[in-house]
Design a protein around this motif. Structure first.
Motif, PDB file in Angstrom:
ATOM      1  N   ASP A 278       0.832  -1.211   0.000  1.00 17.69           N
ATOM      2  CA  ASP A 278       0.000   0.000   0.000  1.00 17.69           C
ATOM      3  C   ASP A 278       0.864   1.258   0.000  1.00 17.69           C
ATOM      4  OD1 ASP A 278      -2.187  -1.625   0.017  1.00 17.69           O
ATOM      5  OD2 ASP A 278      -2.761  -1.220   2.105  1.00 17.69           O
ATOM      6  N   SER A 279       1.951   1.217   0.770  1.00 12.34           N
ATOM      7  CA  SER A 279       2.825   2.388   0.838  1.00 12.34           C
ATOM      8  C   SER A 279       3.495   2.654  -0.496  1.00 12.34           C
ATOM      9  CB  SER A 279       3.878   2.191   1.929  1.00 12.34           C
ATOM     10  OG  SER A 279       3.277   2.038   3.198  1.00 12.34           O
ATOM     11  N   GLY A 280       3.959   1.601  -1.167  1.00 15.37           N
ATOM     12  CA  GLY A 280       4.594   1.774  -2.464  1.00 15.37           C
ATOM     13  C   GLY A 280       3.644   2.355  -3.488  1.00 15.37           C
ATOM     14  N   GLU A 281       2.396   1.907  -3.490  1.00 11.67           N
ATOM     15  CA  GLU A 281       1.416   2.438  -4.432  1.00 11.67           C
ATOM     16  C   GLU A 281       1.099   3.907  -4.124  1.00 11.67           C
ATOM     17  OE1 GLU A 281      -1.896  -0.203  -4.314  1.00 11.67           O
ATOM     18  OE2 GLU A 281      -0.843  -1.840  -5.345  1.00 11.67           O
TER      19      GLU A 281
ATOM     20  N   ALA B  65      -4.953  12.064   6.344  1.00  9.69           N
ATOM     21  CA  ALA B  65      -5.493  10.749   6.023  1.00  9.69           C
ATOM     22  C   ALA B  65      -4.787   9.746   6.910  1.00  9.69           C
ATOM     23  CB  ALA B  65      -5.282  10.416   4.548  1.00  9.69           C
ATOM     24  N   ASP B  66      -5.561   9.005   7.714  1.00  8.45           N
ATOM     25  CA  ASP B  66      -4.970   8.108   8.697  1.00  8.45           C
ATOM     26  C   ASP B  66      -4.355   6.855   8.093  1.00  8.45           C
ATOM     27  OD1 ASP B  66      -5.419   9.576  11.022  1.00  8.45           O
ATOM     28  OD2 ASP B  66      -7.452   8.782  11.300  1.00  8.45           O
TER      29      ASP B  66
ATOM     30  N   ILE C 276      -8.439   5.149  -0.350  1.00  7.52           N
ATOM     31  CA  ILE C 276      -8.153   6.511   0.109  1.00  7.52           C
ATOM     32  C   ILE C 276      -7.124   7.175  -0.806  1.00  7.52           C
ATOM     33  CG2 ILE C 276      -7.204   7.858   2.022  1.00  7.52           C
ATOM     34  CD1 ILE C 276      -8.357   5.582   3.853  1.00  7.52           C
ATOM     35  N   VAL C 277      -6.093   6.430  -1.157  1.00  7.95           N
ATOM     36  CA  VAL C 277      -5.077   6.970  -2.070  1.00  7.95           C
ATOM     37  C   VAL C 277      -5.699   7.303  -3.414  1.00  7.95           C
ATOM     38  CG1 VAL C 277      -2.978   6.381  -3.359  1.00  7.95           C
ATOM     39  CG2 VAL C 277      -3.142   5.846  -0.910  1.00  7.95           C
TER      40      VAL C 277
ATOM     41  N   ALA D 228      -5.802  11.051  -5.071  1.00  7.01           N
ATOM     42  CA  ALA D 228      -5.150  11.271  -6.366  1.00  7.01           C
ATOM     43  C   ALA D 228      -6.123  11.865  -7.381  1.00  7.01           C
ATOM     44  CB  ALA D 228      -4.566   9.959  -6.878  1.00  7.01           C
ATOM     45  N   ALA D 229      -7.353  11.342  -7.443  1.00  9.64           N
ATOM     46  CA  ALA D 229      -8.343  11.859  -8.396  1.00  9.64           C
ATOM     47  C   ALA D 229      -8.720  13.296  -8.052  1.00  9.64           C
ATOM     48  CB  ALA D 229      -9.577  10.958  -8.372  1.00  9.64           C
ATOM     49  N   TRP D 230      -8.896  13.580  -6.784  1.00  9.46           N
ATOM     50  CA  TRP D 230      -9.236  14.936  -6.342  1.00  9.46           C
ATOM     51  C   TRP D 230      -8.119  15.918  -6.675  1.00  9.46           C
ATOM     52  CZ3 TRP D 230      -6.395  17.078  -2.169  1.00  9.46           C
ATOM     53  CH2 TRP D 230      -6.849  18.314  -1.695  1.00  9.46           C
ATOM     54  N   ALA D 231      -6.874  15.511  -6.428  1.00  9.76           N
ATOM     55  CA  ALA D 231      -5.739  16.406  -6.663  1.00  9.76           C
ATOM     56  C   ALA D 231      -5.574  16.745  -8.136  1.00  9.76           C
ATOM     57  CB  ALA D 231      -4.458  15.778  -6.127  1.00  9.76           C
TER      58      ALA D 231
END
Length: 344
Positions: free
Chosen positions: A136-139, A308-309, A315-316, A320-323
């Protein structure tokens, strides 16, 4: 022959006479013209004088690096500077951040890039728990804009160079100092958390432990999953001691309590509390709604910070889509340090 002499002798006399006359003429010419120029050396002219310090002086006393402004947006985070490190007394194989001899701070050295000339409302996102789950962190590191900042727990599994990858992609890092949360001990922040019931010397040792887990971070926060260190932060005397130590080391502090206030102290680090948690609850529609709330806060106040917890894929993906469309709506995404506004 009459009146003559030997013709051979006459010829020799004529030859040597010419030689003598020629040599004499040449000598006169040389004296008139001056000595012949010497052969040219390998370098016809010396190198032009350089106004800057000579090379020898640079090697003897290199000029300190002067940071005159933030990095360009998306630039890799600056390399770890040994001048901003010192040995951790309680952990001899580890180092702690410090303010450099020339006054430079980790909070400025390791801040991510942004454009201060951009006057649009600023929004920052801190993504927590990066490093706890390698996939998850890498993605998240690969999929999120460089302006998103990451919080790294001290208990994290940072396999495969995750932190190096994050820094190379321009993400600034915050170290997590676990603190006693609400509903403790049901909510367990781990064996190295700062606790209201611990002796001051033990809390100091635990703080040193947390700060020595890795190098090259700009600031500190207390978020650990859904725990935000509320109970410890609500003890002003204890919270002040911790913050004063961070100030002494030149670090920023991001309070993960929405609207949290610092204790009274004359020696606080650059300090800011988050405005809201974007994934509480971690539901797609709720995440989208809270990102919209961040925009409204930024429009009204000029800046907003969301937390973001978790780096969970949903969540990522929503961040990303919002940004991607954020600039179209008139906002700019910046690193957390740009809103905490550390001096540079």
């Amino acid at each position: 022959m009459k009146g003559g002499g030997d013709p051979v002798l006459r010829a020799l006399a004529l030859f040597w006479g010419c030689v003598i006359v020629g040599v004499g003429g040449l000598a006169g010419a040389l004296q008139y013209l001056g000595p012949l120029p010497k052969p040219a050396a390998a370098h016809v002219e010396p190198a032009p004088l350089v106004v800057a310090a000579p090379v020898a002086a640079v090697h003897e006393a290199p000029a300190p690096v002067v940071v005159v402004g933030p990095l360009p947006p998306g630039a890799a985070i600056a390399a770890v500077d040994p001048a901003l490190l010192e040995a951790a007394p309680a952990f001899p194989d580890r180092t702690l951040p410090r303010i450099g001899p020339d006054g430079r701070t980790p909070g400025a050295r390791y801040a991510a890039g942004w454009d201060p000339a951009d006057k649009r409302p600023r929004i920052a996102i801190l993504l927590a728990d990066v490093g706890m789950n390698a996939q998850d962190s890498g993605e998240a590191i690969r999929g999120l804009p460089a302006a998103v900042s990451f919080a790294i727990p001290p208990y994290g599994v940072r396999a495969g160079g995750l932190l190096e990858d994050a820094r190379a992609r321009g993400h600034e890092l915050f170290a997590v100092v676990p603190m006693e949360p609400s509903l403790y001990p049901q909510n367990d922040p781990g064996p190295q958390a700062l606790l209201t019931g611990a002796a001051p010397a033990e809390n100091a040792r635990r703080l040193q432990w947390a700060l020595s887990r890795f190098e090259g971070y700009a600031g500190v926060t207390a978020v650990l999953g859904r725990m935000h260190g509320e109970r410890f932060a609500n003890a002003p005397e204890l919270h002040a001691v911790m913050l004063e130590e961070l100030a002494r080391r030149g670090l920023l502090y991001l309070d993960p309590r929405p609207g949290g206030q610092p204790p009274r102290s004359a020696h606080l680090p650059p300090y800011r509390a988050i405005d809201l948690v974007v994934d509480a609850p971690p539901v797609r529609s709720e995440v989208d709604e809270r990102l919209g709330q961040l925009e409204r806060i930024a429009r009204e106040t000029g800046a907003a910070i969301g937390l973001a917890d978790s780096p969970a894929p949903m969540i990522v993906d929503r961040i990303a889509a919002w940004a991607t469309s954020l600039p179209v709506r008139g906002y700019v995404l910046v690193p957390v340090s740009a809103i905490i506004a550390t001096p540079r």
